[in-house]
Scaffold this active site. Structure first.
Site, short mmCIF file in Angstrom:
data_model
loop_
_atom_site.label_atom_id
_atom_site.label_comp_id
_atom_site.label_asym_id
_atom_site.label_seq_id
_atom_site.Cartn_x
_atom_site.Cartn_y
_atom_site.Cartn_z
N SER A 112 0.82 -1.22 0.00
CA SER A 112 0.00 0.00 0.00
C SER A 112 0.85 1.26 0.00
O SER A 112 0.40 2.30 -0.50
CB SER A 112 -0.93 0.01 1.21
OG SER A 112 -1.81 -1.08 1.12
N ASP A 290 -8.81 -4.26 2.60
CA ASP A 290 -7.53 -4.96 2.58
C ASP A 290 -7.35 -5.88 3.78
O ASP A 290 -6.83 -6.99 3.64
CB ASP A 290 -6.42 -3.89 2.57
CG ASP A 290 -5.02 -4.45 2.68
OD1 ASP A 290 -4.60 -5.17 1.75
OD2 ASP A 290 -4.33 -4.17 3.69
N HIS A 294 -6.43 -9.84 3.97
CA HIS A 294 -5.31 -10.44 4.73
C HIS A 294 -5.82 -11.53 5.68
O HIS A 294 -5.15 -12.53 5.89
CB HIS A 294 -4.56 -9.37 5.54
CG HIS A 294 -3.67 -8.50 4.71
ND1 HIS A 294 -2.51 -8.96 4.13
CD2 HIS A 294 -3.77 -7.19 4.36
CE1 HIS A 294 -1.94 -7.97 3.45
NE2 HIS A 294 -2.68 -6.88 3.57
N ASP A 332 -5.29 0.35 -4.50
CA ASP A 332 -3.84 0.25 -4.68
C ASP A 332 -3.45 -1.11 -5.26
O ASP A 332 -2.51 -1.24 -6.02
CB ASP A 332 -3.10 0.53 -3.36
CG ASP A 332 -3.76 -0.14 -2.15
OD1 ASP A 332 -4.75 -0.90 -2.33
OD2 ASP A 332 -3.29 0.10 -1.03
N HIS A 333 -4.21 -2.14 -4.87
CA HIS A 333 -3.93 -3.52 -5.30
C HIS A 333 -5.08 -4.41 -4.84
O HIS A 333 -5.94 -3.95 -4.08
CB HIS A 333 -2.62 -4.02 -4.65
CG HIS A 333 -2.61 -3.83 -3.16
ND1 HIS A 333 -3.38 -4.60 -2.31
CD2 HIS A 333 -2.00 -2.91 -2.37
CE1 HIS A 333 -3.22 -4.18 -1.07
NE2 HIS A 333 -2.39 -3.13 -1.07
MG MG Z 1 -4.33 1.49 3.30
ZN ZN Z 2 -2.49 -5.01 2.62
#
Ligand code: MG
Ligand code: ZN
Length: 394
Positions: A112, A290, A294, A332-333
């Site tokens: 990130s 995110d 994870h 971001d991803h």
């Molecule tokens: Mg972040």
């Molecule tokens: Zn992450």
């Protein structure tokens, strides 16, 4: 509903108008080239061209930019949120959609920090870098540039405010874990509005004896936090900047009671609009999509995704009314190598993960408002920075 927004009509009308201008321009050019002695009434070609370019860019130029980042929000995260939300998301209102290549300067799979630094400063850097390039040299961010140009600036995050994504818009540190150093960088740029967790990095520091909470107050910020009062009870005034801490460290997941992203974003819009006549730059992060990836927890992803999308809806409403605001939504991803498996139904998704880290997928970009059309296509994550600068004319 969005296609009949005045902006689209104006664009259409303007295009027609422009087409006519082009025809006139070529006609004039043909006539002037055909004549041995040009008519002094006919404007010189260079001047005519310059005028059209200027017209076009001034029309497309937004006054405000709102960049929404869903951390770890790949296409599957969006799909799962959509299906789990009765096949409806505010993201569907966007007409202009692109894809960005998310890889960083050091790894095909970005983190990130490098991802946000690419958006904020237009450089591919190494994983872990906060607002610095491959050689750890600071790179100016779009938020800093907005501040320099007299725009109001703001950030809202559902992580700590010193976490990689928001940090990369205001701080310059060689490692994302340097939270106290990142917090200190908030005192070096006069950001007008911020809301997020991480109070302890400001007022109970280990690396020095500074109290950044008090320092912000001394710089005439209205500073408050979850312990003192509810966000919506804060009395924001036009003359003061605003900082609010939603947690001592990481804020809770939305499923455990966090509820401020929508309210804080709405406050940010009202505050920033009134704070400068030159427009504003606002970054809003749905940070925990995110974290659901994870954790390999589908329900965590979905609840965070829907929370983020609800905020997108409010931002679009603002932009639609305002007419001068460019809204960009991206990630971001992707996180988790998340997938929706055979046997799933819209109301009961069977999902799987291939990793507890990020992946290198292409990432969607959604854009609305003046300048939005430059966000169609496939491009590097760093191009988002350049496109924002281009439409602002910076
Ligand atoms: Mg972040
Ligand atoms: Zn992450």
């Amino acid at each position: 509903m969005f296609n009949d927004h005045p902006y689209f009509e104006q664009t259409f009308f303007y295009k027609q108008h422009l087409d006519m201008k082009y025809i006139l321009f070529w006609l004039v050019l043909a006539i002037s080239l055909g004549c041995a002695k040009p008519d002094p009434q006919v404007p010189p070609v260079a001047e005519a061209t310059g005028k059209m370019v200027k017209l076009e860019s001034s029309f497309e130029r937004p006054k405000n930019i709102i960049l929404l980042i869903g951390d770890g929000m790949g296409l599957t995260q969006i799909s799962a949120g959509l299906y789990a939300n009765n096949n409806r998301l505010n993201l569907e209102k966007f007409r202009i959609i692109g894809l960005h290549k998310s890889y960083s300067g050091s790894d095909l799979v970005t983190d990130s920090a490098a991802g946000a630094t690419a958006f904020a400063s237009g450089v591919k850097t190494y994983n872990g870098a906060i607002g610095v390039d491959m050689d750890t040299m600071p790179v100016k961010t779009i938020l800093e540039e907005a501040e320099d140009r007299g725009l109001a600036t703001g950030m809202v995050a559902t992580s700590t405010i010193v976490h990689a994504t928001p940090a990369s818009f205001i701080a310059h540190q060689k490692n994302r874990k340097m939270y106290e150093e990142i917090a200190a960088d908030f005192l070096d740029t006069e950001i007008d509005f911020f809301v997020g967790g991480g109070k302890k990095y400001f007022d109970r520091r280990n690396s020095d004896t500074r109290n950044l909470y008090a320092e912000l107050e001394a710089k005439d910020y209205y500073v408050s936090d979850y312990f003192r009062e509810d966000l919506i009870q804060c009395k924001i005034s036009k003359g003061k900047n605003f900082a609010y801490f939603t947690a001592d460290d990481d804020p809770l997941p939305v499923a455990q009671g966090r509820d401020y992203l929508f309210a804080a974003s709405k406050m940010a819009l009202a505050f920033l609009r009134g704070h400068s006549d030159n427009g504003f730059f606002l970054m809003i992060e749905g940070s925990q999509i995110d974290w659901g990836g994870h954790a390999n927890e589908s329900n965590y992803i979905i609840s965070e995704m829907i929370d983020f999308d609800r905020t997108i809806g409010e931002v679009l409403k603002f932009a639609e009314r305002d007419g001068q605001t460019l809204v960009i939504v991206t990630a971001d991803h992707e996180t988790g190598g998340y997938s929706i498996l055979p046997g799933s139904r819209m109301d009961s998704l069977a999902t799987a993960f291939t990793t507890d880290y990020h992946t290198a997928d292409l990432i969607p970009v959604f854009a609305y408002g003046p300048g939005a059309r430059v966000f169609g296509g496939i491009y590097e994550n760093t191009a988002i920075y350049r496109k924002m600068k281009r439409v602002m004319g910076w």
